[in-house]
Design a protein around this motif. Structure first.
Motif, PDB file in Angstrom:
ATOM      1  N   ALA A  24      -7.834   4.219 -24.612  1.00 10.26           N
ATOM      2  CA  ALA A  24      -9.050   4.667 -25.281  1.00 10.26           C
ATOM      3  C   ALA A  24      -9.866   3.563 -26.032  1.00 10.26           C
ATOM      4  O   ALA A  24     -11.048   3.997 -26.516  1.00 10.26           O
ATOM      5  N   ARG A  25      -9.404   2.502 -26.042  1.00  8.65           N
ATOM      6  CA  ARG A  25     -10.068   1.434 -26.446  1.00  8.65           C
ATOM      7  C   ARG A  25     -10.210   1.762 -28.109  1.00  8.65           C
ATOM      8  O   ARG A  25     -11.099   1.802 -28.542  1.00  8.65           O
ATOM      9  N   ALA A  26      -8.990   2.165 -28.725  1.00  7.06           N
ATOM     10  CA  ALA A  26      -8.946   2.633 -30.057  1.00  7.06           C
ATOM     11  C   ALA A  26      -7.738   2.101 -30.762  1.00  7.06           C
ATOM     12  O   ALA A  26      -7.052   2.679 -31.530  1.00  7.06           O
ATOM     13  N   SER A  27      -7.648   0.646 -30.424  1.00  7.15           N
ATOM     14  CA  SER A  27      -6.670   0.092 -31.427  1.00  7.15           C
ATOM     15  C   SER A  27      -7.082  -0.270 -32.706  1.00  7.15           C
ATOM     16  O   SER A  27      -8.144  -0.109 -33.033  1.00  7.15           O
ATOM     17  N   SER A  28      -6.034  -0.687 -33.658  1.00  5.59           N
ATOM     18  CA  SER A  28      -6.405  -0.769 -34.971  1.00  5.59           C
ATOM     19  C   SER A  28      -7.341  -1.723 -35.287  1.00  5.59           C
ATOM     20  O   SER A  28      -8.179  -1.696 -36.385  1.00  5.59           O
ATOM     21  N   ASP A  29      -7.868  -2.826 -34.345  1.00 11.12           N
ATOM     22  CA  ASP A  29      -9.019  -3.700 -34.756  1.00 11.12           C
ATOM     23  C   ASP A  29     -10.316  -2.929 -34.132  1.00 11.12           C
ATOM     24  O   ASP A  29     -11.553  -3.654 -34.443  1.00 11.12           O
ATOM     25  N   GLN A  30     -10.294  -2.045 -33.532  1.00  7.16           N
ATOM     26  CA  GLN A  30     -11.702  -1.197 -33.025  1.00  7.16           C
ATOM     27  C   GLN A  30     -11.888   0.165 -33.466  1.00  7.16           C
ATOM     28  O   GLN A  30     -13.125   0.687 -33.600  1.00  7.16           O
ATOM     29  N   TRP A  31     -10.720   0.860 -34.237  1.00  2.00           N
ATOM     30  CA  TRP A  31     -10.872   2.071 -35.235  1.00  2.00           C
ATOM     31  C   TRP A  31     -10.133   1.982 -36.373  1.00  2.00           C
ATOM     32  O   TRP A  31      -9.060   1.492 -36.521  1.00  2.00           O
ATOM     33  N   PRO A  32     -10.806   2.419 -37.226  1.00  4.81           N
ATOM     34  CA  PRO A  32     -12.018   3.042 -37.414  1.00  4.81           C
ATOM     35  C   PRO A  32     -13.450   2.208 -37.235  1.00  4.81           C
ATOM     36  O   PRO A  32     -12.867   1.005 -37.736  1.00  4.81           O
ATOM     37  N   PRO A  33     -14.362   2.646 -36.996  1.00  2.00           N
ATOM     38  CA  PRO A  33     -15.587   1.686 -36.813  1.00  2.00           C
ATOM     39  C   PRO A  33     -16.037   1.172 -38.175  1.00  2.00           C
ATOM     40  O   PRO A  33     -15.806   1.671 -39.089  1.00  2.00           O
ATOM     41  N   PRO A  34     -16.750   0.096 -38.360  1.00  2.00           N
ATOM     42  CA  PRO A  34     -17.224  -0.435 -39.600  1.00  2.00           C
ATOM     43  C   PRO A  34     -18.295   0.356 -40.177  1.00  2.00           C
ATOM     44  O   PRO A  34     -19.174   0.975 -39.246  1.00  2.00           O
ATOM     45  N   ALA A  35     -18.385   0.724 -41.485  1.00  2.00           N
ATOM     46  CA  ALA A  35     -19.573   1.627 -42.069  1.00  2.00           C
ATOM     47  C   ALA A  35     -20.815   0.753 -42.099  1.00  2.00           C
ATOM     48  O   ALA A  35     -21.253   0.375 -43.051  1.00  2.00           O
ATOM     49  N   LEU A  36     -21.268   0.538 -40.955  1.00  2.00           N
ATOM     50  CA  LEU A  36     -22.560  -0.166 -40.786  1.00  2.00           C
ATOM     51  C   LEU A  36     -23.696   0.679 -39.942  1.00  2.00           C
ATOM     52  O   LEU A  36     -23.089   1.428 -39.136  1.00  2.00           O
ATOM     53  N   GLY A  37     -24.876   0.387 -40.120  1.00  2.00           N
ATOM     54  CA  GLY A  37     -25.736   0.897 -39.127  1.00  2.00           C
ATOM     55  C   GLY A  37     -25.855   2.603 -39.187  1.00  2.00           C
ATOM     56  O   GLY A  37     -25.571   3.161 -40.222  1.00  2.00           O
ATOM     57  N   LYS A  38     -25.568   3.066 -37.822  1.00  2.00           N
ATOM     58  CA  LYS A  38     -25.518   4.483 -37.907  1.00  2.00           C
ATOM     59  C   LYS A  38     -24.253   4.950 -38.558  1.00  2.00           C
ATOM     60  O   LYS A  38     -24.476   6.366 -38.862  1.00  2.00           O
ATOM     61  N   PHE A  39     -23.288   4.483 -38.372  1.00  2.00           N
ATOM     62  CA  PHE A  39     -21.850   4.884 -38.785  1.00  2.00           C
ATOM     63  C   PHE A  39     -22.020   5.123 -40.634  1.00  2.00           C
ATOM     64  O   PHE A  39     -21.338   5.867 -40.949  1.00  2.00           O
ATOM     65  N   ALA A  40     -22.966   4.270 -41.165  1.00  2.00           N
ATOM     66  CA  ALA A  40     -23.196   4.560 -42.439  1.00  2.00           C
ATOM     67  C   ALA A  40     -24.449   5.437 -42.919  1.00  2.00           C
ATOM     68  O   ALA A  40     -24.506   5.572 -44.090  1.00  2.00           O
ATOM     69  N   ARG A  41     -24.908   5.937 -41.938  1.00  2.00           N
ATOM     70  CA  ARG A  41     -26.353   6.555 -42.117  1.00  2.00           C
ATOM     71  C   ARG A  41     -26.168   8.348 -41.775  1.00  2.00           C
ATOM     72  O   ARG A  41     -26.849   8.980 -42.559  1.00  2.00           O
ATOM     73  N   VAL A  42     -25.639   8.568 -40.702  1.00  2.00           N
ATOM     74  CA  VAL A  42     -25.673   9.903 -40.094  1.00  2.00           C
ATOM     75  C   VAL A  42     -24.632  10.766 -40.909  1.00  2.00           C
ATOM     76  O   VAL A  42     -23.638  10.438 -41.381  1.00  2.00           O
ATOM     77  N   PRO A  43     -25.325  11.794 -41.436  1.00  2.00           N
ATOM     78  CA  PRO A  43     -24.404  12.820 -42.315  1.00  2.00           C
ATOM     79  C   PRO A  43     -23.039  13.108 -41.616  1.00  2.00           C
ATOM     80  O   PRO A  43     -23.379  13.509 -40.416  1.00  2.00           O
ATOM     81  N   LEU A  44     -22.046  13.310 -42.409  1.00  2.00           N
ATOM     82  CA  LEU A  44     -20.791  13.578 -41.679  1.00  2.00           C
ATOM     83  C   LEU A  44     -19.988  14.636 -42.353  1.00  2.00           C
ATOM     84  O   LEU A  44     -19.480  14.248 -43.475  1.00  2.00           O
ATOM     85  N   LEU A  45     -19.372  15.352 -41.649  1.00  2.00           N
ATOM     86  CA  LEU A  45     -18.580  16.365 -42.289  1.00  2.00           C
ATOM     87  C   LEU A  45     -17.216  16.677 -41.606  1.00  2.00           C
ATOM     88  O   LEU A  45     -17.372  16.697 -40.298  1.00  2.00           O
TER      89      LEU A  45
END
Length: 310
Positions: A230-251
């Motif tokens: 899945a390309r979800a190793s520990s150095d790729q997930w979770p994604p950094p809290a930057l750009g859209k990852f820090a902006r889009v409302p998330l529940l």
């Protein structure tokens, strides 16, 4: 004393069988990782009309002669919710979610990820995180460009492992949504969730491989190969809290009794993102929040969407 002999005999037989199948354990673990993303087709049956929902069938291409199968349930033209599903399941499982969202006025689109439900097969074994995320991007793009929802606000709604895809879709260039809802995920780390998935018997494990030491080897390979696919190793997930990852409302919602993606893992993920909200669903297990307390569950989701999308 005599009562303990069958138990000791069974334990000894199990270990002997486990040792005999030890050479197969690594291969089975790798095969299980592949099966997680390419599951046997669900035998579940259902349709929006059973819930009184208007619907249109969509086949959205993701490559020549390959498509994502979806149901579009038209509602308001300015607010759209796109519903995914968990691994091994299909859009049939989210019909009850579509019902309360449509009743609240939203246009709802339910879709099957590739390799699931009525969508086409994709035999690929690597880059699967990007592939599942691209399914979401293609559905949203199709609704905007070909179905008259170009000016609408969009929310993407993930379930369990598709929560990861919903978040990861934000890495796709040009992809924008107004809100993300995640049920039973995502977790902070992927490998422990695959182990929990196996322990909860959501993946098949033959009796000879259930005993030790074979089970540990199967689990170890599954938890190494699955994230790599899945390309979800520990150095790729979770994604950094930057750009859209820090902006889009998330529940992020989690079931209090969830053995697969426990609230602690969801909370650890959400803590990284300043705009994320978390909600623990009392008494609920994995993916059972809506069925455990339908009214309370719907209230949490609709309140969030109202604030995030207007």
């Amino acid at each position: 004393m005599p009562e303990s002999r069958p138990t000791r005999h069974t334990s000894l037989s199990s270990r002997t069988l486990s040792l005999a199948t030890l050479p197969l354990a690594p291969l089975y673990g790798a095969g299980l990782a592949y099966l997680a993303y390419h599951p046997r087709r669900s035998s579940e049956r259902g349709h929006p009309r059973q819930y009184g929902l208007p619907s249109q069938e969509l086949k959205i291409p993701f490559r020549p002669r390959k498509y994502i199968h979806a149901w579009l349930c038209p509602g308001a033209t300015d607010r759209v919710v796109v519903l995914g599903h968990s691994l091994g399941l299909s859009k049939v499982r989210t019909l009850e979610h579509a019902k309360f969202l449509h009743d609240a006025g939203y246009t709802v689109c339910l879709f099957d990820h590739r390799n699931h439900g009525s969508s086409s097969q994709d035999p690929a074994w690597r880059g699967l995180g990007d592939r599942f995320a691209s399914d979401i991007v293609k559905v949203v793009s199709h609704l905007r460009s070909a179905r008259g929802y170009g000016a609408a606000r969009f929310a993407v709604y993930g379930f369990s492992f598709s929560c990861f895809s919903s978040i990861w879709a934000l890495t796709q260039p040009g992809f924008e949504v107004d809100a993300l809802v995640c049920d039973s995920g995502p977790g902070h780390d992927v490998a422990p969730l695959l182990r929990n998935f196996l322990d909860a018997e959501h993946l098949p494990l033959p009796a000879p491989l259930r005993g030790e030491p074979a089970r540990s080897i199967v689990t170890g390979v599954l938890c190494a190969v699955g994230p790599a696919m899945a390309r979800a190793s520990s150095d790729q997930w979770p994604p950094p809290a930057l750009g859209k990852f820090a902006r889009v409302p998330l529940l992020c919602m989690s079931g209090e009794l969830d053995p697969v993606v426990p609230p602690s893992s969801v909370d650890a993920f959400a803590e990284r993102f300043p705009q994320a909200e978390t909600h623990v669903l009392p008494g609920a297990g994995h993916l059972l929040g809506l069925r455990t307390d339908p009214e309370a569950y719907a209230d949490v989701v609709l309140d969030f969407l109202e604030r995030a999308m207007g």
